[in-house]
Design an enzyme around this catalytic site. Structure first.
Site, PDB file in Angstrom:
ATOM      1  N   CYS A 144      -3.371   0.524  -6.188  1.00 20.73           N
ATOM      2  CA  CYS A 144      -2.108   0.080  -6.773  1.00 20.73           C
ATOM      3  C   CYS A 144      -2.384  -0.748  -8.026  1.00 20.73           C
ATOM      4  O   CYS A 144      -2.796  -0.198  -9.050  1.00 20.73           O
ATOM      5  CB  CYS A 144      -1.286  -0.697  -5.738  1.00 20.73           C
ATOM      6  SG  CYS A 144       0.460  -0.867  -6.180  1.00 20.73           S
TER       7      CYS A 144
ATOM      8  N   HIS B 120      -1.264   3.498  -1.414  1.00 22.12           N
ATOM      9  CA  HIS B 120      -1.980   2.618  -0.486  1.00 22.12           C
ATOM     10  C   HIS B 120      -2.602   3.437   0.649  1.00 22.12           C
ATOM     11  O   HIS B 120      -2.025   3.551   1.737  1.00 22.12           O
ATOM     12  CB  HIS B 120      -1.026   1.566   0.083  1.00 22.12           C
ATOM     13  CG  HIS B 120      -0.601   0.540  -0.912  1.00 22.12           C
ATOM     14  ND1 HIS B 120      -1.277  -0.644  -1.104  1.00 22.12           N
ATOM     15  CD2 HIS B 120       0.418   0.539  -1.809  1.00 22.12           C
ATOM     16  CE1 HIS B 120      -0.692  -1.340  -2.059  1.00 22.12           C
ATOM     17  NE2 HIS B 120       0.341  -0.643  -2.510  1.00 22.12           N
TER      18      HIS B 120
ATOM     19  N   GLU C 193      -4.953   2.708   2.609  1.00 19.39           N
ATOM     20  CA  GLU C 193      -5.340   1.896   3.773  1.00 19.39           C
ATOM     21  C   GLU C 193      -4.295   1.946   4.885  1.00 19.39           C
ATOM     22  O   GLU C 193      -4.619   1.740   6.063  1.00 19.39           O
ATOM     23  CB  GLU C 193      -5.578   0.441   3.351  1.00 19.39           C
ATOM     24  CG  GLU C 193      -4.348  -0.358   2.967  1.00 19.39           C
ATOM     25  CD  GLU C 193      -3.910  -0.214   1.516  1.00 19.39           C
ATOM     26  OE1 GLU C 193      -3.090  -1.018   1.045  1.00 19.39           O
ATOM     27  OE2 GLU C 193      -4.400   0.728   0.853  1.00 19.39           O
TER      28      GLU C 193
END
Length: 547
Positions: free
Chosen positions: A380, A519, A521
Site C-alpha cells: 500500500c 494488502h 497479508e
C-alpha cells in the site's frame, strides 16, 4: 439451524477471547462441523476504520469491504472462513441503524429504548446466516461489568431465551492471577467475574481460565463449585510460545469436548488435527532463521501490523525457517542515512499507513533496498513510497511526492506521482470520491481483481495472471508517470482490469523488489501461506546465504 456459542470475558481485558474463539472454531472444523465467527464490539465508533492504530491495532478488511476488528483476522487465519461485513458490529453501528429507522418512521412513533429496540437490532444481527453453518461463535468485546457492554449482554440473554433449550451456550474467559509471595493461584477474581455475569442473567457453561502456572486439581474443583460449572468444563489456558499452538493446547485441555458435552452431542465425531500438528512442527522445528525489518510508523504497538507479522510467520513456515522481525521506526532516519539502521537485515518490508509522518524514512528504506539488492516488499503506502523513490532518484523527478502530503500541509510542495483516487470501478458501478468526503468507509475497500503481466516475477509467484486481493486506500500511483518510470526499469506488472489503476510494481533488474497497492497479508493463513510472503521469505533465505 446453527448452535450458538457466546464468548465473554472478565477480570481484565486482552485475555485472548479472539484467539480462544478462533482456536475453538478450528477444533470444531477438525471434527467435521462448519463454523462462522462474529465479533460484537461495545465501542461507539461505527467501525475501527477511523481509529488510530495506537488505539485499536490494525483494521482488518473483508472481501466485501468492511473495516473490522483485528480479531476477525484471527478467525480467518485459524478457520480459513472468509469474514464478511455481517461478521462485525459495534454499538455505534447498532445505534446508527436504530436512529435511521426511527427517522424513517419504521417504529411507528414508538418511544425508542435500549430494550427492546437496541437489543432487537443486536439479535437480528446475530441471526444473519444462522441456517448456513453448524456452529455460530459470537465474541462479545470488552469485559463483563463494562457499562457500554450491557446492551450486548442483555441481547444474548434474550437470544438464548428465544431459542429452543440447548441451542445456545456461554463460554467465559477469566484470569487466575498468581501471587508469588504466597505461592498461590487466586480464584476469587474469577468467582467475582462469574457473579457479575450471573447478576445480569447469564450463567457460563464453560470457563476458560488464563494462567501462567498449572491449575491444581483442588483449585479446579473449587472454581467449578463456586461458579456452578462442571469441573471438566473448567479449561486451563496457559501462555504459549506461538498462537498456532492454541488449537492443540485447547484440545489437550478438553475445550472442544466440553463444548460438545454442553450441547449434548454424543457420540462426538473424532477430530482430525493433522494440519495443526504440521503447523506446530513447522513452527518448532525450523531449519534456519532470517531477519526482516518492518519499517513503519506505528512500531510502538505491534498489533498495528498484526496481519503482516503473522503473514511473515506463515512465509517462514512455508520455507521451514524462523522469521525474526525487527520493528524499525521510519522516523529514525527521516533526515539521516538509513544504512546504519537497515544493514544486516535479510529483507525489508514497508507496510501501509496514513499521513506524511515517517514517509521520508520509508522512501529511504526503499532506496536502500533498491541500491543494495535487499529483498523488498512494499504494501500500500510502501508501494507508493517505492514509486516516489524511483521517481526522485532514478527518473529525475526530484520533487516527486504524494497529493496526500500536500493535502495535509495545505500547500503545493510536490509533483504528485501519487494522487487522491477520485473514481474506480466496483463490480458494474463507478464509485466516485472527493478529497473532502467524510473519512469513514470512503476508501477503496474490499476485494478487487488485478491482471498480471505475462512473464513478470509476480505472475511467476502467483502462478497465474488473474488475481483477487483486498484493498484499503484512498491514494493511487498516477499512470501519467508510467512511461517515464518504466524506462528506468520500474515495471508496472499488475493493473486493474480496466488498465487505469496500478496494482503492482517491480524492479526488473533486482533480486526481489515488489510493491503492491493491496494488502496480501489479510489473506495469509498458517496452513495456506500467501504466495507473496512465501516467496519474499524465500528471497530473504537466499539473501542470508550471501550476507
Amino acid at each position: 439451524m446453527a448452535r450458538f456459542i457466546f464468548i465473554t470475558g472478565g477480570v481484565v481485558s486482552s485475555l485472548g477471547k479472539g484467539l480462544a474463539s478462533a482456536a475453538l472454531g478450528a477444533l470444531l472444523q477438525a471434527r467435521g462441523y462448519t463454523v462462522r465467527l462474529r465479533k460484537l464490539d461495545p465501542y461507539l465508533n461505527v467501525d475501527p476504520g477511523t481509529m488510530s492504530p495506537f488505539e485499536h491495532g490494525e483494521v482488518f478488511v473483508t472481501d466485501d469491504g468492511a473495516e473490522t476488528d483485528l480479531d476477525l483476522g484471527h478467525y480467518e487465519r485459524f478457520t480459513g472462513v472468509a469474514a464478511r461485513m455481517t461478521d462485525s458490529i459495534s454499538s455505534g453501528r447498532v445505534y446508527s441503524t436504530v436512529l435511521e429507522k426511527e427517522r424513517r418512521g419504521d417504529y411507528l412513533g414508538k418511544t425508542i429504548q435500549v430494550i427492546p429496540h437496541v437489543t432487537n437490532e443486536i439479535k437480528d444481527f446475530i441471526r444473519i446466516g444462522e441456517d448456513e453453518v453448524d456452529f455460530m461463535l459470537c465474541e462479545i468485546g470488552g469485559t463483563v461489568g463494562d457499562i457500554e457492554g450491557l446492551p450486548f449482554f442483555e441481547a444474548i440473554r434474550q437470544f438464548a431465551q428465544d431459542k429452543p433449550r440447548g441451542q445456545c451456550i456461554f463460554m467465559h474467559l477469566t484470569l487466575l492471577p498468581y501471587l508469588a509471595a504466597s505461592g498461590e493461584l487466586k480464584t476469587k477474581p474469577t468467582q467475582h467475574s462469574v457473579k457479575e455475569l450471573r447478576s445480569i442473567g447469564l450463567a457460563p457453561d464453560i470457563l476458560v481460565c488464563r494462567s501462567e502456572h498449572p491449575i491444581p486439581e483442588r483449585e479446579r474443583e473449587k472454581i467449578g463449585l463456586f461458579c456452578n460449572v462442571r469441573k471438566d468444563a473448567v479449561i486451563a489456558a496457559y501462555d504459549l510460545k506461538s498462537i498456532y499452538e492454541a488449537p492443540l493446547a485447547y484440545h489437550a485441555q478438553g475445550l472442544d469436548q466440553a463444548v460438545l458435552d454442553a450441547f449434548n452431542i454424543s457420540p462426538a465425531p473424532a477430530p482430525n488435527l493433522a494440519v495443526w500438528h504440521d503447523v506446530a512442527d513447522r513452527i518448532h522445528n525450523p531449519e534456519g532463521e532470517v531477519s526482516v525489518a518492518i519499517v513503519g510508523k506505528y512500531t510502538q504497538l505491534e498489533d498495528a501490523y498484526k496481519s503482516i507479522a503473522e503473514a511473515l510467520t506463515h512465509g517462514g513456515m512455508a520455507n521451514r525457517v524462523k522469521v525474526r522481525i525487527d520493528w524499525v521506526d521510519a522516523e529514525l532516519f527521516d533526515r539521516e542515512d538509513a544504512a546504519p539502521y537497515l544493514e544486516g537485515f535479510h529483507a525489508i518490508l514497508v507496510p501501509g499507513g496514513f499521513g506524511e509522518r515517517g514517509t521520508e524514512g520509508k522512501i529511504k528504506a526503499a532506496q536502500f533496498a533498491r541500491e543494495k539488492g535487499v529483498p523488498y516488499l512494499g504494501i500500500c503506502l510502501g508501494m507508493q513510497m517505492a514509486v516516489i523513490e524511483a521517481a526522485r532518484n532514478v527518473a529525475g523527478l526530484t520533487t516527486a511526492g504524494s497529493e496526500e502530503f500536500d493535502h495535509e500541509s495545505g500547500s503545493r510542495r510536490f509533483e504528485p506521482v501519487v494522487y487522491h483516487l477520485k473514481e474506480w470501478i466496483r463490480g458494474n458501478q463507478t464509485v466516485a470520491r472527493k478529497a473532502d468526503d467524510a473519512k469513514g468507509g470512503t476508501m477503496r475497500l474490499g476485494s478487487y481483481d488485478a491482471v498480471l503481466r505475462e512473464g513478470s516475477r509476480v505472475a511467476d509467484v502467483y502462478g497465474t495472471t488473474a488475481i483477487e486481493e483486498r484493498h484499503r486506500h484512498r491514494y493511487e500511483v498516477d499512470t501519467r508517470y508510467r512511461e517515464k518510470l518504466e524506462a528506468t526499469g520500474l515495471c508496472f506488472t499488475g493493473m486493474s482490469p480496466d488498465g487505469k489503476l496500478p496494482e503492482i510494481v517491480e524492479w526488473a533488474d533486482h533480486p526481489w523488489f515488489i510493491g503492491v497497492q493491496f494488502h496480501p497479508e489479510l489473506k495469509s493463513k498458517p496452513f495456506a501461506p500467501h504466495p507473496l510472503f512465501a516467496d519474499f521469505v524465500r528471497a530473504a533465505v537466499e539473501n542470508s546465504r550471501l550476507v
